[in-house]
Design a protein around this motif. Structure first.
Motif, mmCIF file in Angstrom:
data_model
loop_
_atom_site.group_PDB
_atom_site.id
_atom_site.type_symbol
_atom_site.label_atom_id
_atom_site.label_comp_id
_atom_site.label_asym_id
_atom_site.label_seq_id
_atom_site.Cartn_x
_atom_site.Cartn_y
_atom_site.Cartn_z
ATOM 1 N N TRP A 174 -53.306 -36.177 -46.968
ATOM 2 C CA TRP A 174 -52.812 -34.611 -47.355
ATOM 3 C C TRP A 174 -51.722 -34.779 -48.499
ATOM 4 C CZ3 TRP A 174 -55.665 -30.681 -47.193
ATOM 5 C CH2 TRP A 174 -56.491 -30.221 -46.149
ATOM 6 N N SER A 175 -50.564 -35.296 -48.371
ATOM 7 C CA SER A 175 -49.359 -35.179 -49.062
ATOM 8 C C SER A 175 -49.765 -35.902 -50.661
ATOM 9 C CB SER A 175 -48.099 -35.787 -48.369
ATOM 10 O OG SER A 175 -48.442 -36.943 -48.026
ATOM 11 N N LEU A 176 -50.085 -37.120 -50.409
ATOM 12 C CA LEU A 176 -50.130 -38.089 -51.743
ATOM 13 C C LEU A 176 -51.522 -37.441 -52.462
ATOM 14 C CD1 LEU A 176 -49.082 -40.315 -53.405
ATOM 15 C CD2 LEU A 176 -50.566 -41.820 -51.939
ATOM 16 N N GLY A 177 -52.632 -37.148 -51.788
ATOM 17 C CA GLY A 177 -53.804 -36.570 -52.405
ATOM 18 C C GLY A 177 -53.413 -35.245 -53.097
ATOM 19 N N VAL A 178 -53.058 -34.281 -52.591
ATOM 20 C CA VAL A 178 -52.545 -33.147 -53.237
ATOM 21 C C VAL A 178 -51.336 -33.163 -54.461
ATOM 22 C CG1 VAL A 178 -51.444 -31.027 -53.151
ATOM 23 C CG2 VAL A 178 -52.855 -31.701 -51.128
ATOM 24 N N LEU A 179 -50.410 -34.215 -54.216
ATOM 25 C CA LEU A 179 -49.547 -34.491 -55.103
ATOM 26 C C LEU A 179 -50.078 -35.229 -56.413
ATOM 27 C CD1 LEU A 179 -46.703 -34.906 -56.282
ATOM 28 C CD2 LEU A 179 -46.525 -37.103 -55.130
ATOM 29 N N SER A 180 -51.138 -36.107 -55.978
ATOM 30 C CA SER A 180 -51.830 -36.911 -57.267
ATOM 31 C C SER A 180 -52.562 -35.889 -58.023
ATOM 32 C CB SER A 180 -52.807 -37.858 -56.447
ATOM 33 O OG SER A 180 -51.844 -38.997 -56.065
ATOM 34 N N LEU A 181 -53.271 -34.798 -57.249
ATOM 35 C CA LEU A 181 -54.192 -33.796 -57.825
ATOM 36 C C LEU A 181 -53.264 -33.212 -58.975
ATOM 37 C CD1 LEU A 181 -57.205 -32.839 -57.744
ATOM 38 C CD2 LEU A 181 -56.307 -31.129 -56.003
ATOM 39 N N SER B 104 -57.788 -43.217 -60.366
ATOM 40 C CA SER B 104 -58.496 -43.436 -61.386
ATOM 41 C C SER B 104 -59.687 -42.560 -61.398
ATOM 42 C CB SER B 104 -59.169 -44.904 -61.563
ATOM 43 O OG SER B 104 -58.285 -45.922 -61.600
ATOM 44 N N ILE B 105 -60.086 -41.970 -60.115
ATOM 45 C CA ILE B 105 -61.500 -41.271 -59.934
ATOM 46 C C ILE B 105 -60.624 -40.036 -60.248
ATOM 47 C CG2 ILE B 105 -62.670 -39.896 -58.142
ATOM 48 C CD1 ILE B 105 -63.071 -42.359 -56.809
ATOM 49 N N LEU B 106 -59.554 -39.459 -60.158
ATOM 50 C CA LEU B 106 -58.897 -38.269 -60.561
ATOM 51 C C LEU B 106 -58.782 -38.240 -61.927
ATOM 52 C CD1 LEU B 106 -55.881 -37.534 -57.942
ATOM 53 C CD2 LEU B 106 -58.067 -36.309 -58.138
ATOM 54 N N ALA B 107 -58.419 -39.153 -62.719
ATOM 55 C CA ALA B 107 -58.182 -39.400 -63.884
ATOM 56 C C ALA B 107 -59.759 -38.945 -64.702
ATOM 57 C CB ALA B 107 -57.876 -40.784 -64.497
ATOM 58 N N SER B 108 -60.762 -39.385 -64.111
ATOM 59 C CA SER B 108 -62.172 -39.259 -64.638
ATOM 60 C C SER B 108 -62.353 -37.754 -64.578
ATOM 61 C CB SER B 108 -63.092 -40.012 -63.905
ATOM 62 O OG SER B 108 -63.308 -39.595 -62.588
ATOM 63 N N ILE C 207 -60.024 -24.759 -63.481
ATOM 64 C CA ILE C 207 -59.867 -26.100 -62.628
ATOM 65 C C ILE C 207 -58.809 -25.868 -61.317
ATOM 66 C CG2 ILE C 207 -58.343 -28.214 -62.857
ATOM 67 C CD1 ILE C 207 -59.431 -28.647 -65.736
ATOM 68 N N PHE C 208 -57.916 -25.074 -61.332
ATOM 69 C CA PHE C 208 -56.994 -24.771 -60.525
ATOM 70 C C PHE C 208 -57.835 -24.191 -59.358
ATOM 71 C CE2 PHE C 208 -54.305 -22.054 -57.672
ATOM 72 C CZ PHE C 208 -53.548 -22.893 -57.488
ATOM 73 N N PHE C 209 -58.923 -23.160 -59.561
ATOM 74 C CA PHE C 209 -59.545 -22.603 -58.625
ATOM 75 C C PHE C 209 -60.674 -23.875 -57.930
ATOM 76 C CE2 PHE C 209 -63.802 -20.703 -57.725
ATOM 77 C CZ PHE C 209 -63.490 -20.070 -56.367
ATOM 78 N N THR C 210 -61.487 -24.264 -58.759
ATOM 79 C CA THR C 210 -62.342 -25.254 -58.322
ATOM 80 C C THR C 210 -62.196 -26.466 -57.784
ATOM 81 O OG1 THR C 210 -62.662 -25.976 -60.757
ATOM 82 C CG2 THR C 210 -64.023 -24.310 -60.052
ATOM 83 N N PHE C 211 -61.058 -27.132 -58.433
ATOM 84 C CA PHE C 211 -60.688 -28.415 -57.748
ATOM 85 C C PHE C 211 -59.883 -28.214 -56.484
ATOM 86 C CE2 PHE C 211 -60.827 -31.282 -61.738
ATOM 87 C CZ PHE C 211 -62.127 -30.772 -62.250
ATOM 88 N N TYR C 212 -58.884 -27.522 -56.528
ATOM 89 C CA TYR C 212 -58.019 -27.247 -55.209
ATOM 90 C C TYR C 212 -58.957 -26.676 -54.029
ATOM 91 C CZ TYR C 212 -53.823 -28.675 -57.856
ATOM 92 O OH TYR C 212 -52.723 -29.451 -58.038
ATOM 93 N N SER C 213 -59.510 -25.738 -54.242
ATOM 94 C CA SER C 213 -60.361 -24.955 -53.319
ATOM 95 C C SER C 213 -61.348 -25.888 -52.709
ATOM 96 C CB SER C 213 -61.059 -23.878 -53.671
ATOM 97 O OG SER C 213 -61.953 -24.206 -54.823
ATOM 98 N N ALA C 214 -62.170 -26.725 -53.247
ATOM 99 C CA ALA C 214 -63.224 -27.633 -52.969
ATOM 100 C C ALA C 214 -62.435 -29.035 -52.313
ATOM 101 C CB ALA C 214 -64.008 -27.974 -54.209
ATOM 102 N N ALA C 215 -61.531 -29.402 -52.905
ATOM 103 C CA ALA C 215 -60.782 -30.514 -52.165
ATOM 104 C C ALA C 215 -60.140 -30.220 -50.858
ATOM 105 C CB ALA C 215 -59.724 -31.268 -53.224
ATOM 106 N N ILE C 216 -59.448 -29.123 -50.842
ATOM 107 C CA ILE C 216 -58.671 -28.938 -49.755
ATOM 108 C C ILE C 216 -59.717 -28.431 -48.710
ATOM 109 C CG2 ILE C 216 -57.032 -27.189 -48.653
ATOM 110 C CD1 ILE C 216 -55.540 -27.153 -51.374
#
Length: 395
Positions: free
Chosen positions: A3-10, A172-176, A209-218
């Protein structure tokens, strides 16, 4: 990454890329005011840095990005078709490579749209589809999380894996995901002056991006924990047990993502097409003249078939994203914009902007090197475990 490192990296990836693209728009505007309007990334880099080899360096990176995105789009689209097919016909004879062939036919047809400008309606449709797909997936994940058939979920990191390598591969995946790689080409489609318009475009883009990436990831990670997949539809429609969402919802989501992938694949392929057709086309004749139509049909079809062949032969979606992110998007979108801005505007070496740019440059150079090593390592490990043209897509 949890959770923590994933959301931070995002969040860091979003902030750094937004800042980098803002700087890039400023550099493009500066060059335009000086009478040097650039419509290609490679020309901008060569002009600002004053080095001929930079032109070819950027071409190599953009080619890697465009090819990787093309392969990934075709593979993911084929996988989506296979997921739906396997749920409707569990014992059906069709394999992944056959669905990839179907997708490729559509890609070849769409590839004949000649320019970025001709894709404007396709891009608008992609935006709408992105919002629709994300909404459906979030609803499906929340429903799956509360379902009585929900799989057990754990949020602890897998101790059997090399955590350090996994972290750099994930970054690296997040960068892509956040990387663009063709921002000068996109900004060139705007009527000058483009800076104010580009900033407005970036604000709108990152709102989406904020809506799509964060909502889907979380929602996806909440519903499936460390068993979440790079293609969340695979978890919503498991091989064993009932589907965790209504068939109509999943079918609609697959339709949305398929159509969106067609648009994404075409946008990123435009740069590759331009490079291939630089010498084959005759600018004195019309776009749809026989002289230009025949080479375009052959070259673009061959390019799409090559991407499809690699996608079918090596169905490693997550690994492809990681490799493209590390060797393509990180240098082009996280490092070069900082360098180009410092070289163009020459801020004081004691200023906050200069120090911030240098810090980002140094940090992401290290991340890019480690990410390239870890992603290529993972690709080799996965290649040893799977047969060529397998129907099992590696996350």
């Amino acid at each position: 990454m949890g959770w923590s490192l994933g959301v931070l990296s995002l969040s860091v990836s979003a902030a750094v890329t937004f800042y980098a693209y803002y700087l890039m728009s400023k550099v493009l505007d500066f060059c335009e005011k000086e009478g040097r309007r650039h419509i290609r990334f490679r020309e901008l880099a060569a002009d600002v840095l004053g080095s001929g080899w930079m032109f070819y360096f950027v071409i190599c990176i953009q080619t890697a990005i465009n090819t990787g995105v093309g392969i990934g789009c075709i593979l993911l689209a084929g996988e989506c078709l296979e997921i739906m097919y396997s749920n409707l016909f569990p014992d059906g004879p069709l394999k992944l490579y056959q669905f990839i062939a179907m997708v490729t036919v559509v890609m070849i047809l769409l590839s004949q749209l000649p320019t970025f400008h001709s894709l404007r309606h396709l891009n608008l449709a992609s935006l709408i589809l992105s919002l629709g797909y994300t909404s459906l997936v979030v609803v499906a994940c929340i429903r799956a999380g509360y379902s009585k058939n929900a799989p057990p979920r754990h949020y602890s990191l897998d101790p059997s894996k090399s955590r350090t390598f996994d972290v750099f591969t994930s970054i690296s995946i997040l960068a892509s995901l956040f990387g663009n790689g063709i921002l000068p080409e996109i900004q060139a489609t705007l009527a000058p002056p483009a800076t104010g318009k580009m900033v407005k475009g970036l604000l709108m883009c990152y709102s989406v991006i904020f809506f799509t990436f964060y909502s889907a990831a979380i929602s996806g990670y909440w519903a499936f924990g460390n068993k979440a997949s790079s293609n969340i539809l695979k978890r919503l429609m498991p091989d064993e047990g009932p589907s965790l969402a209504p068939t109509w919802l999943l079918g609609l989501a697959i339709t949305f993502v398929l159509l969106q992938l067609f648009a994404i694949g075409q946008v990123y392929s435009q740069v590759a097409y331009e490079i291939m057709e630089k010498k084959s086309a005759d600018v004195n004749q019309g776009i749809f003249s026989k002289r230009n139509l025949v080479p375009r049909l052959f070259l673009r079809s061959a390019y799409m078939i090559s991407c499809a062949f690699i996608a079918a032969m090596l169905p490693f979606f997550g690994d492809i994203n990681a490799v493209v992110g590390a060797i393509g998007f990180i240098p082009l979108d996280y490092i070069l914009p900082m360098l180009l801005y410092n070289m163009t505007y020459k801020p004081s070496k004691t200023s906050f902007t200069y120090c911030l740019n240098i810090s980002i440059l140094v940090v992401f150079t290290g991340i890019g090197i480690m990410g390239a090593f870890s992603s290529l390592r993972q690709l080799v490990l996965d290649a040893h475990k799977f047969k060529l043209f397998s129907s099992d897509v590696v996350d």
